[in-house]
Scaffold this active site. Sequence first.
Site, mmCIF file in Angstrom:
data_model
loop_
_atom_site.group_PDB
_atom_site.id
_atom_site.type_symbol
_atom_site.label_atom_id
_atom_site.label_comp_id
_atom_site.label_asym_id
_atom_site.label_seq_id
_atom_site.Cartn_x
_atom_site.Cartn_y
_atom_site.Cartn_z
ATOM 1 C CD GLU A 157 -1.618 10.260 0.994
ATOM 2 O OE1 GLU A 157 -0.477 10.152 0.499
ATOM 3 O OE2 GLU A 157 -2.601 9.634 0.573
ATOM 4 C CG ASP B 76 8.522 6.372 -0.596
ATOM 5 O OD1 ASP B 76 7.364 6.551 -1.008
ATOM 6 O OD2 ASP B 76 8.800 6.212 0.607
#
Length: 269
Positions: free
Chosen positions: A49, A60
């Site tokens: 990824e 995040d």
Amino acid sequence: MSRLEQRFAELKAEGRSALVTFVTAGDPGYDASLQILKGLPAAGADVIELGMPFTDPMADGVAIQLATLRALEAGQTLVKTLQMVREFRVDNQTTPIVLMGYYNPIHRFGVDTFVTQAKEAGVDGLIIVDLPPEHDAELATPAQAAGIDFIRLTTPTTDDARLPRVLERSSGFVYYVSVAGVTGAGSATTEHVTEAIARLRRHTDLPISVGFGIRTPEQAANIARLADGVVVGSALVDKIAQAKSADQAVTDVLSLCSALAEGVRGARR
């Protein structure tokens, strides 16, 4: 068969889970990031990824927010991220690459242009964290029409009423976020993950990868006994943050990847 389907099918035949590694494109700089990207498969990464840096990475945790900041400060752009994939594909045509990030940069870039260039560069899948199934027409539909898998996130709060809608147009694999919250948060219990995977399998035949909070080879091995894929991101990104130089960042990330791969590969023996 797509590269993602091929890879998960091969690993299923081998009787083991996939190690899915996340790094942010351009962190700590373009050249070192490309070295990391090119080195991950030999260090044991089965699927990669690659994070697309964005100025407001709301899903995040601190580690990946800082990685994004480092990459942006080093001049990383979406154009450069696609170029990294092109350069990776010169030497590697088998390891799947999934771009992960937010819709805004793609929207600004132009969806059709992005999909065309991503496919041409050798991108295999997309994880767009802020684009729910209700907006499939904007990106998921054109991406899948071009042969790029669109991977959905599911969480502990995705209930049985919502799950079929989330999974309906998913492809590639399902990414189960084992802890509600931002990336890098605490890890879930084995019991919780076992139950969650059983629930997901009632709704889909796609491979199930589990992530968020996996930091050590031991934790990776525990998840590898249960899931089709083990996703590790923040732990790798932390190695870059802690490195005193770009060369050390490359070495430390690939060393941790090798250790994680040993954990994953030995899990079901």
